[in-house]
Design a protein around this motif. Structure first.
Motif, PDB file in Angstrom:
ATOM      1  N   ARG A  24      11.472   2.647  64.153  1.00 29.50           N
ATOM      2  CA  ARG A  24      12.233   3.864  64.967  1.00 29.50           C
ATOM      3  C   ARG A  24      13.532   4.170  63.480  1.00 29.50           C
ATOM      4  O   ARG A  24      13.817   5.920  63.124  1.00 29.50           O
ATOM      5  N   ALA A  25      14.294   3.440  63.344  1.00 31.66           N
ATOM      6  CA  ALA A  25      15.302   3.839  62.196  1.00 31.66           C
ATOM      7  C   ALA A  25      14.416   4.609  61.242  1.00 31.66           C
ATOM      8  O   ALA A  25      15.106   5.167  60.300  1.00 31.66           O
ATOM      9  N   LEU A  26      13.093   3.566  60.554  1.00 33.04           N
ATOM     10  CA  LEU A  26      12.643   3.775  59.300  1.00 33.04           C
ATOM     11  C   LEU A  26      11.892   5.737  59.847  1.00 33.04           C
ATOM     12  O   LEU A  26      11.951   7.209  59.072  1.00 33.04           O
ATOM     13  N   ALA A  27      11.692   5.762  60.676  1.00 29.23           N
ATOM     14  CA  ALA A  27      11.291   7.352  61.317  1.00 29.23           C
ATOM     15  C   ALA A  27      12.309   8.046  61.644  1.00 29.23           C
ATOM     16  O   ALA A  27      12.072   9.384  61.139  1.00 29.23           O
ATOM     17  N   ALA A  28      13.229   7.744  61.648  1.00 30.38           N
ATOM     18  CA  ALA A  28      14.513   8.501  61.573  1.00 30.38           C
ATOM     19  C   ALA A  28      15.097   9.420  60.331  1.00 30.38           C
ATOM     20  O   ALA A  28      15.869  10.251  60.037  1.00 30.38           O
ATOM     21  N   ASN A  29      14.636   8.458  59.596  1.00 32.33           N
ATOM     22  CA  ASN A  29      14.799   8.723  57.947  1.00 32.33           C
ATOM     23  C   ASN A  29      13.938   8.987  57.447  1.00 32.33           C
ATOM     24  O   ASN A  29      12.954   9.133  56.556  1.00 32.33           O
ATOM     25  N   ALA A  30      13.663  10.350  57.600  1.00 29.13           N
ATOM     26  CA  ALA A  30      12.530  11.191  56.424  1.00 29.13           C
ATOM     27  C   ALA A  30      12.641  10.882  55.393  1.00 29.13           C
ATOM     28  O   ALA A  30      11.137  10.918  54.842  1.00 29.13           O
ATOM     29  N   THR A  31      13.283  10.855  54.661  1.00 26.75           N
ATOM     30  CA  THR A  31      13.556  10.915  52.784  1.00 26.75           C
ATOM     31  C   THR A  31      12.768   9.512  52.803  1.00 26.75           C
ATOM     32  O   THR A  31      11.805   9.417  51.820  1.00 26.75           O
ATOM     33  N   ALA A  32      13.401   8.371  53.422  1.00 27.34           N
ATOM     34  CA  ALA A  32      13.008   7.271  53.157  1.00 27.34           C
ATOM     35  C   ALA A  32      11.543   6.794  53.666  1.00 27.34           C
ATOM     36  O   ALA A  32      10.536   6.542  53.264  1.00 27.34           O
ATOM     37  N   LEU A  33      11.217   8.144  55.426  1.00 24.74           N
ATOM     38  CA  LEU A  33       9.681   7.590  55.400  1.00 24.74           C
ATOM     39  C   LEU A  33       8.576   8.643  54.539  1.00 24.74           C
ATOM     40  O   LEU A  33       7.623   8.108  54.388  1.00 24.74           O
ATOM     41  N   LYS A  34       8.678   9.711  53.735  1.00 24.95           N
ATOM     42  CA  LYS A  34       8.105   9.952  53.095  1.00 24.95           C
ATOM     43  C   LYS A  34       8.351  10.069  52.102  1.00 24.95           C
ATOM     44  O   LYS A  34       6.926   9.304  50.988  1.00 24.95           O
ATOM     45  N   ALA A  35       9.013   8.632  51.281  1.00 26.07           N
ATOM     46  CA  ALA A  35       8.774   8.292  50.425  1.00 26.07           C
ATOM     47  C   ALA A  35       7.529   6.636  50.558  1.00 26.07           C
ATOM     48  O   ALA A  35       7.172   6.741  49.465  1.00 26.07           O
ATOM     49  N   LYS A  36       7.786   6.483  51.509  1.00 23.53           N
ATOM     50  CA  LYS A  36       7.075   5.100  51.667  1.00 23.53           C
ATOM     51  C   LYS A  36       5.176   5.909  51.961  1.00 23.53           C
ATOM     52  O   LYS A  36       4.393   5.109  51.196  1.00 23.53           O
ATOM     53  N   ARG A  37       5.660   6.920  52.608  1.00 22.47           N
ATOM     54  CA  ARG A  37       4.510   7.761  52.399  1.00 22.47           C
ATOM     55  C   ARG A  37       3.445   7.983  51.532  1.00 22.47           C
ATOM     56  O   ARG A  37       2.348   7.184  51.206  1.00 22.47           O
ATOM     57  N   ARG A  38       4.316   8.602  50.464  1.00 25.95           N
ATOM     58  CA  ARG A  38       3.491   8.800  49.197  1.00 25.95           C
ATOM     59  C   ARG A  38       3.246   7.178  49.232  1.00 25.95           C
ATOM     60  O   ARG A  38       2.630   7.413  47.609  1.00 25.95           O
ATOM     61  N   ALA A  39       4.240   6.749  48.798  1.00 23.84           N
ATOM     62  CA  ALA A  39       3.566   4.783  47.913  1.00 23.84           C
ATOM     63  C   ALA A  39       2.608   4.127  48.336  1.00 23.84           C
ATOM     64  O   ALA A  39       1.423   3.596  47.836  1.00 23.84           O
ATOM     65  N   LEU A  40       1.868   4.474  49.705  1.00 30.43           N
ATOM     66  CA  LEU A  40       1.188   4.514  49.945  1.00 30.43           C
ATOM     67  C   LEU A  40      -0.249   4.830  49.484  1.00 30.43           C
ATOM     68  O   LEU A  40      -0.927   4.340  48.969  1.00 30.43           O
ATOM     69  N   ALA A  41      -0.154   6.233  49.465  1.00 34.30           N
ATOM     70  CA  ALA A  41      -0.940   6.693  49.239  1.00 34.30           C
ATOM     71  C   ALA A  41      -1.315   6.567  47.927  1.00 34.30           C
ATOM     72  O   ALA A  41      -2.616   7.226  47.414  1.00 34.30           O
ATOM     73  N   ALA A  42      -0.774   5.940  47.099  1.00 32.05           N
ATOM     74  CA  ALA A  42      -0.758   6.169  45.621  1.00 32.05           C
ATOM     75  C   ALA A  42      -1.302   4.485  45.353  1.00 32.05           C
ATOM     76  O   ALA A  42      -2.316   4.548  44.660  1.00 32.05           O
ATOM     77  N   VAL A  43      -0.897   3.720  46.983  1.00 34.45           N
ATOM     78  CA  VAL A  43      -1.860   2.630  45.927  1.00 34.45           C
ATOM     79  C   VAL A  43      -3.058   2.601  46.729  1.00 34.45           C
ATOM     80  O   VAL A  43      -3.656   1.572  47.638  1.00 34.45           O
ATOM     81  N   ILE A  44      -3.460   3.002  48.341  1.00 34.41           N
ATOM     82  CA  ILE A  44      -3.931   1.996  49.243  1.00 34.41           C
ATOM     83  C   ILE A  44      -5.514   2.334  48.908  1.00 34.41           C
ATOM     84  O   ILE A  44      -6.343   1.498  49.315  1.00 34.41           O
ATOM     85  N   PRO A  45      -6.086   2.700  47.868  1.00 34.01           N
ATOM     86  CA  PRO A  45      -6.863   2.396  47.415  1.00 34.01           C
ATOM     87  C   PRO A  45      -7.421   1.134  46.769  1.00 34.01           C
ATOM     88  O   PRO A  45      -8.646   0.477  47.026  1.00 34.01           O
ATOM     89  N   ARG A  46      -6.531   0.579  46.273  1.00 41.84           N
ATOM     90  CA  ARG A  46      -6.392  -0.838  46.011  1.00 41.84           C
ATOM     91  C   ARG A  46      -6.541  -2.017  47.271  1.00 41.84           C
ATOM     92  O   ARG A  46      -6.414  -3.274  47.222  1.00 41.84           O
TER      93      ARG A  46
END
Length: 70
Positions: A24-46
């Motif tokens: 919930r705390a991560l979801a409330a921090n839009a900047t941190a959540l977007k950063a994690k999603r961008r990082a995940l998109a970059a590594v998901i094929p691996r």
């Protein structure tokens, strides 16, 4: 080498009981959540094993290495 902290929420087993509030705390921090999603998109094929991926996605990932390439 993957920077797991960039896209994952890692915690010790003893903190599993706190996971809902941590997420919930991560979801409330839009900047941190977007950063994690961008990082995940970059590594998901691996993290995927292309052979077990449905055909359209497997074709889209055809020129990338997967979790079992190395």
């Amino acid at each position: 080498m993957l920077d797991w902290d960039a896209f994952a929420v890692r915690l010790p087993f003893s903190s599993i009981k706190d996971l809902p509030s941590i997420l919930r705390a991560l979801a409330a921090n839009a900047t941190a959540l977007k950063a994690k999603r961008r990082a995940l998109a970059a590594v998901i094929p691996r993290l995927l094993w292309r052979v077990a991926t449905p055909s359209p996605a497997r074709e889209a990932l055809a020129n990338t290495e997967d979790a079992f390439s190395s």
